[in-house]
Design a protein around this motif. Structure first.
Motif, PDB file in Angstrom:
ATOM      1  N   LEU A 144    -106.545 -10.359-101.868  1.00  0.00           N
ATOM      2  CA  LEU A 144    -107.180 -11.221-102.869  1.00  0.00           C
ATOM      3  C   LEU A 144    -107.244 -12.667-102.381  1.00  0.00           C
ATOM      4  O   LEU A 144    -108.274 -13.336-102.516  1.00  0.00           O
ATOM      5  CB  LEU A 144    -106.415 -11.128-104.190  1.00  0.00           C
ATOM      6  N   ALA A 145    -106.141 -13.141-101.800  1.00  0.00           N
ATOM      7  CA  ALA A 145    -106.144 -14.523-101.315  1.00  0.00           C
ATOM      8  C   ALA A 145    -107.166 -14.696-100.200  1.00  0.00           C
ATOM      9  O   ALA A 145    -107.910 -15.681-100.159  1.00  0.00           O
ATOM     10  CB  ALA A 145    -104.751 -14.913-100.828  1.00  0.00           C
ATOM     11  N   THR A 179    -109.836 -12.984 -99.843  1.00  0.00           N
ATOM     12  CA  THR A 179    -111.144 -12.934-100.489  1.00  0.00           C
ATOM     13  C   THR A 179    -111.539 -14.304-101.024  1.00  0.00           C
ATOM     14  O   THR A 179    -112.668 -14.751-100.852  1.00  0.00           O
ATOM     15  CB  THR A 179    -111.114 -11.926-101.654  1.00  0.00           C
ATOM     16  N   TYR A 180    -110.568 -14.968-101.672  1.00  0.00           N
ATOM     17  CA  TYR A 180    -110.900 -16.288-102.207  1.00  0.00           C
ATOM     18  C   TYR A 180    -111.328 -17.236-101.082  1.00  0.00           C
ATOM     19  O   TYR A 180    -112.331 -17.932-101.193  1.00  0.00           O
ATOM     20  CB  TYR A 180    -109.708 -16.883-102.965  1.00  0.00           C
ATOM     21  N   LEU A 181    -110.557 -17.220 -99.994  1.00  0.00           N
ATOM     22  CA  LEU A 181    -110.850 -18.143 -98.888  1.00  0.00           C
ATOM     23  C   LEU A 181    -112.217 -17.866 -98.278  1.00  0.00           C
ATOM     24  O   LEU A 181    -112.916 -18.782 -97.854  1.00  0.00           O
ATOM     25  CB  LEU A 181    -109.773 -18.028 -97.804  1.00  0.00           C
ATOM     26  N   TYR A 216    -115.160 -17.272-102.161  1.00  0.00           N
ATOM     27  CA  TYR A 216    -115.322 -18.251-103.235  1.00  0.00           C
ATOM     28  C   TYR A 216    -115.140 -19.680-102.753  1.00  0.00           C
ATOM     29  O   TYR A 216    -115.995 -20.530-102.946  1.00  0.00           O
ATOM     30  CB  TYR A 216    -114.337 -17.957-104.376  1.00  0.00           C
ATOM     31  N   GLU A 236    -114.126 -25.294 -99.756  1.00  0.00           N
ATOM     32  CA  GLU A 236    -113.344 -26.214-100.579  1.00  0.00           C
ATOM     33  C   GLU A 236    -112.222 -26.844 -99.773  1.00  0.00           C
ATOM     34  O   GLU A 236    -111.729 -26.266 -98.803  1.00  0.00           O
ATOM     35  CB  GLU A 236    -112.748 -25.456-101.779  1.00  0.00           C
ATOM     36  N   ILE A 238    -109.187 -27.357-100.827  1.00  0.00           N
ATOM     37  CA  ILE A 238    -107.924 -26.638-101.016  1.00  0.00           C
ATOM     38  C   ILE A 238    -107.846 -25.431-100.096  1.00  0.00           C
ATOM     39  O   ILE A 238    -106.777 -25.059 -99.615  1.00  0.00           O
ATOM     40  CB  ILE A 238    -107.754 -26.207-102.494  1.00  0.00           C
ATOM     41  N   VAL A 258    -106.499 -26.348 -96.795  1.00  0.00           N
ATOM     42  CA  VAL A 258    -105.045 -26.531 -96.898  1.00  0.00           C
ATOM     43  C   VAL A 258    -104.347 -25.180 -96.905  1.00  0.00           C
ATOM     44  O   VAL A 258    -103.373 -24.955 -96.172  1.00  0.00           O
ATOM     45  CB  VAL A 258    -104.683 -27.318 -98.181  1.00  0.00           C
ATOM     46  N   ILE A 259    -104.869 -24.243 -97.708  1.00  0.00           N
ATOM     47  CA  ILE A 259    -104.246 -22.921 -97.802  1.00  0.00           C
ATOM     48  C   ILE A 259    -104.281 -22.223 -96.448  1.00  0.00           C
ATOM     49  O   ILE A 259    -103.305 -21.620 -96.016  1.00  0.00           O
ATOM     50  CB  ILE A 259    -104.957 -22.062 -98.868  1.00  0.00           C
ATOM     51  N   ASN A 301    -101.069 -21.023 -94.521  1.00  0.00           N
ATOM     52  CA  ASN A 301    -100.956 -19.607 -94.210  1.00  0.00           C
ATOM     53  C   ASN A 301    -100.668 -19.400 -92.729  1.00  0.00           C
ATOM     54  O   ASN A 301     -99.839 -18.570 -92.359  1.00  0.00           O
ATOM     55  CB  ASN A 301    -102.253 -18.897 -94.604  1.00  0.00           C
ATOM     56  N   VAL A 329    -103.800 -11.967 -95.323  1.00  0.00           N
ATOM     57  CA  VAL A 329    -104.707 -13.056 -95.698  1.00  0.00           C
ATOM     58  C   VAL A 329    -105.601 -13.408 -94.516  1.00  0.00           C
ATOM     59  O   VAL A 329    -106.827 -13.486 -94.627  1.00  0.00           O
ATOM     60  CB  VAL A 329    -103.921 -14.313 -96.140  1.00  0.00           C
TER      61      VAL A 329
END
Lengths: 285, 320
Positions: A92-93, A95-97, A100, A104, A106, A109-110, A114, A158
Motif C-alpha cells: 500500500l505504501a 502504491t501511494y508513492l 498517488y 509530492e 512528502i 521524504v518517505i 524508506n 515498499v
C-alpha cells in the motif's frame, strides 16, 4: 617521427595496464573464492547431519541426539506472520508513492526514510520492538518477533512495489482513465496485475532477507526448548537456535547448528534465485 | 427513462467515489507509517535510554569501564571496536570491490558478466549468522594458526606496527571480525560501483580510447572521476552495513570490554555487546545502558546512510 616516440613511457603504460588487469582478475577470484569456500564448508559440515530426524524431532538436551523440528516450525510461523503483517503495509505504501503522491514533497521524504530503514541495523529494530512490545507486555513473545521481522519486510516491499509500478507505461493508466475507471480500480485491476511478477519478487526477496535474521529475534521471540507455537509466548526459531548451539560446548549441538545453517542457506539462496528468475521473466514478457 | 436511471447511477458513482477516496487514504496512511516507523525507533530508543543517561550522565560517553555489579557503564570500548572493525573492513573491501567492478564492466567477456555478478551478489544474500558460524569454526582457527603468527613476527620489530600486531594469536578478535565484515560488505560496494560504472556515457570512454588511453587509464582518468559521487555513496552504504552488522561479529569478536591497541586482541562492538548481554541484563540501568548503546549506533548509521543516499541521489540525477 620514430625518434620522437618514447618507447619507455609506452612500456610503462602498458605495464601499468597489465598490472591493473592482473589485480582485477585477482580481486574477482578473491570475491568468488569466499562464496565457494563458505558454501563448501557449509555443505561439508552440514550435510552429514541432514536426515529425516532433523525434521521430525525436537531440539535435544545437551549430550543427546535430536532434530530441529520446533525451531523450523517456529521460524516458519514467525516468518509467515511477519510477511502477513509487512506485505500489505509495504504494497500500500509503495502504491501511494507510485500512483498517488509520485511528485509530492512528502513522497520524496518517505522514499528517503524508506531507503534508510532498508539498511538500518537490524539489532536496533529488535531494541525498538523490545521497547514497544516486550517491555509493556512483560514477556517475550512470538508476536513481538514477527512484528520485528515485519518492520524489516516493509521497506523492502515498499521499494520494489514502487519501482515496479513506476515502470508501468503511463498509457495503461490513461487508457483506464479514458473509459472512466476510478483510480482505485485502475490500481487494483490494472496496475497490480501488470506489476504482479515484480511485486512478488519483492515479497520473495523480503522473505529471503528475514529468514536468516537473528539479531531482531534475540530479545523479541527469544527461544524455546520445547514444542510451542503459542505466539504469545517465547517461540524457538532456527537462527537463534543456531546461535545458541554453535556457541555451546556440546558436539551434538554444534553439529545441529551446522545442519540448521545449511538448511537456512539453501532456503535463502533458493528464494533469492527464484526471485531473480521471476524478475527476469517478468521483464521479457 | 433517464429519470428512473439517474438516482441509481448517482448512487453507483457515489459509491465508487467513496471507495476511491478510501483506497487513497489507506495507501497514504501506509506510506506515513513508514515515516512513523523511523520516528518510533528514535523516540523509543531515547525514552529507553533515559534511565542510563540520568544515572551515568555524560560519563557514559567518555569512560570504558563496563561493570554490571557497580552499574558503571561506558560506551568507549564498544564504540572503538565498532569503528576499528569497520575501518579494517573498508580498507579491504573498497579496493577489492572497485577492482571487481572494474573487471565486470571493462574486462569481463559479456557472457560471463551476469553469472559472476550474480555470484558476487549471492555473497550478500548469505545470512550473517552463517558468516558467524563459519568465522568461528573455520576462519578464526585458520587465522590463528597460519596468518596471525606470521603478522606478529613480520611486524614485531617495526615501531608503530608492532603495537598494532602484538599479543598472542587468539584467532578471534578485531582483525577477524574486520575481515569477515570485509567479505560481507564487498558485494554492496561491487554492485553499486558496477551500476554506476555501467552508466558512464560510452562516448566519454570512446573519446579517451581514441586518444590512445589504455583500459586502466580510461578507468582511472575517465570512469572513476565521472562516477566519484556514486562510488562514495556505495562505499558509505557498505560502511553503514559494516557498522550495524551483528551476528557475524558477535561470534568472532571475543566480547572483551577493553580498548586494545592491537587489532589481534579480542574486543567488542556496539551490536555485539547488545546481542550478547541484552537478555541477561539485570536492572534498569544495565538494560537502559544497552539501549543507549543502540541509540548511539542508530545515530551513527543514520548519519552515514544519509550521506550515502544523498550522494547516490546526486549521481542518479546526473546519469538520469
Amino acid at each position: 617521427m620514430a625518434s620522437s616516440f618514447d618507447s619507455s613511457l609506452y612500456a610503462k603504460r602498458r605495464r601499468g595496464n597489465g598490472i591493473s588487469m592482473v589485480l582485477s582478475f585477482a580481486a574477482t577470484a578473491f570475491g568468488l573464492g569466499w562464496l565457494v569456500l563458505i558454501l563448501g564448508v557449509l555443505v561439508w559440515n552440514g550435510v552429514g547431519g541432514l536426515s529425516l530426524s532433523v525434521f521430525t524431532e525436537m531440539t535435544p538436551p545437551p549430550g543427546s541426539d535430536g532434530g530441529l523440528l520446533n525451531p523450523i516450525m517456529g521460524s516458519l510461523v514467525i516468518t509467515m506472520l511477519a510477511v502477513a503483517i509487512g506485505t500489505p503495509v509495504g504494497i500500500l505504501a509503495g502504491t501511494y508513492l507510485a500512483e498517488y503522491g509520485r511528485h509530492e514533497k512528502i513522497s520524496s521524504v518517505i522514499r528517503f526514510i524508506n531507503d534508510i530503514l532498508l539498511s538500518a541495523p537490524s539489532i536496533v529494530i529488535g531494541l525498538f520492538i523490545y521497547e514497544v512490545m516486550v517491555a509493556p507486555m512483560g514477556h517475550f513473545s512470538g508476536y513481538a518477533g514477527a512484528v520485528a521481522l515485519a518492520v524489516i519486510v516493509i521497506p523492502v516491499v515498499v521499494r520494489t512495489t514502487e519501482d515496479m509500478l513506476t515502470l508501468l507505461p503511463n498509457t495503461l493508466r490513461e487508457a483506464a482513465a479514458s473509459i472512466g475507471l476510478p483510480r482505485a480500480h485502475m490500481v487494483w485491476f490494472i496496475a497490480y496485475r501488470a506489476a504482479r511478477a515484480g511485486i512478488l519478487t519483492g515479497i520473495l526477496l523480503a522473505v529471503a532477507r528475514i529468514s536468516g535474521e537473528t539479531a531482531p529475534l534475540l530479545f523479541t521471540a527469544l527461544n524455546n526448548q520445547f514444542w510451542s507455537l503459542n505466539m504469545n509466548a517465547p517461540v524457538s526459531s532456527l537462527p537463534v537456535v543456531i546461535f545458541q548451539f554453535a556457541l555451546s560446548p556440546y558436539a551434538e549441538w554444534q553439529k545441529l547448528a551446522w545442519t540448521g545453517a545449511l538448511i537456512i542457506t539453501i532456503t535463502v539462496l533458493a528464494l533469492s534465485i527464484t526471485a531473480r528468475a521471476l524478475a527476469s521473466s517478468g521483464k521479457q514478457s | 427513462m433517464s429519470a428512473a436511471e439517474n438516482p441509481s447511477r448517482a448512487k453507483v458513482l457515489g459509491k465508487l467515489r467513496v471507495s476511491d477516496n478510501a483506497f487513497r487514504i489507506i495507501t497514504r496512511s501506509a506510506a506515513l507509517l513508514v515515516l512513523a516507523l523511523l520516528g518510533g525507533v528514535i523516540v523509543s530508543l531515547i525514552i529507553g535510554s533515559m534511565p542510563a543517561l540520568h544515572a551515568l550522565g555524560l560519563e557514559f560517553f567518555t569512560t570504558q569501564s563496563w561493570n554490571p555489579v557497580t552499574e558503571k557503564f561506558g560506551a568507549l570500548a564498544p564504540v572503538y571496536g565498532t569503528i576499528v572493525t569497520s575501518l579494517i573492513a573498508m580498507l579491504i573491501a573498497v579496493p577489492v570491490g572497485l577492482m571487481i567492478a572494474f573487471f565486470l564492466t571493462e574486462l569481463c567477456p559479456m557472457w560471463l558478466r551476469r553469472p559472476i555478478g550474480i555470484a558476487i551478489e549471492l555473497l550478500a544474500g548469505i545470512p550473517s549468522i552463517i558468516y558467524g558460524i563459519w568465522g568461528l569454526f573455520v576462519f578464526a582457527p585458520f587465522l590463528q594458526q597460519h596468518v596471525q603468527p606470521f603478522l606478529i613476527s613480520a611486524f614485531g620489530n617495526i615501531p608503530i606496527l608492532s603495537s598494532v600486531f602484538e599479543g598472542p594469536p587468539y584467532g578471534i578478535g578485531m582483525l577477524t571480525a574486520g575481515l569477515i565484515l570485509a567479505i560481507m560488505v564487498l558485494p554492496f560496494i561491487t554492485s553499486i560501483s558496477r551500476d554506476v560504472f555501467d552508466a558512464v556515457p560510452p562516448m566519454l570512454k570512446e573519446s579517451a580510447y581514441g586518444l590512445g588511453c589504455t583500459t586502466w587509464e580510461v578507468f582511472r582518468n575517465v570512469v572513476l572521476p565521472y562516477t566519484r559521487v556514486g562510488v562514495i555513496g556505495g562505499i558509505m552504504l557498505g560502511l553503514g552495513r559494516a557498522l550495524g552488522e551483528t551476528m557475524a561479529v558477535t561470534f568472532v569478536i571475543g566480547n572483551a570490554h577493553k580498548i586494545a591497541t592491537s587489532i589481534l586482541a579480542p574486543g567488542t562492538t556496539i551490536s555485539a555487546t547488545i546481542a550478547n548481554e541484552f537478555t541477561e541484563a539485570v536492572g534498569d540501568i544495565y538494560t537502559s545502558s544497552l539501549i543507549l548503546l543502540g541509540l548511539i549506533l542508530f545515530v551513527i548509521t543514520l548519519i552515514v546512510l544519509t550521506i550515502a543516499r544523498l550522494m547516490l541521489a546526486r549521481i542518479e540525477k546526473r546519469i538520469g
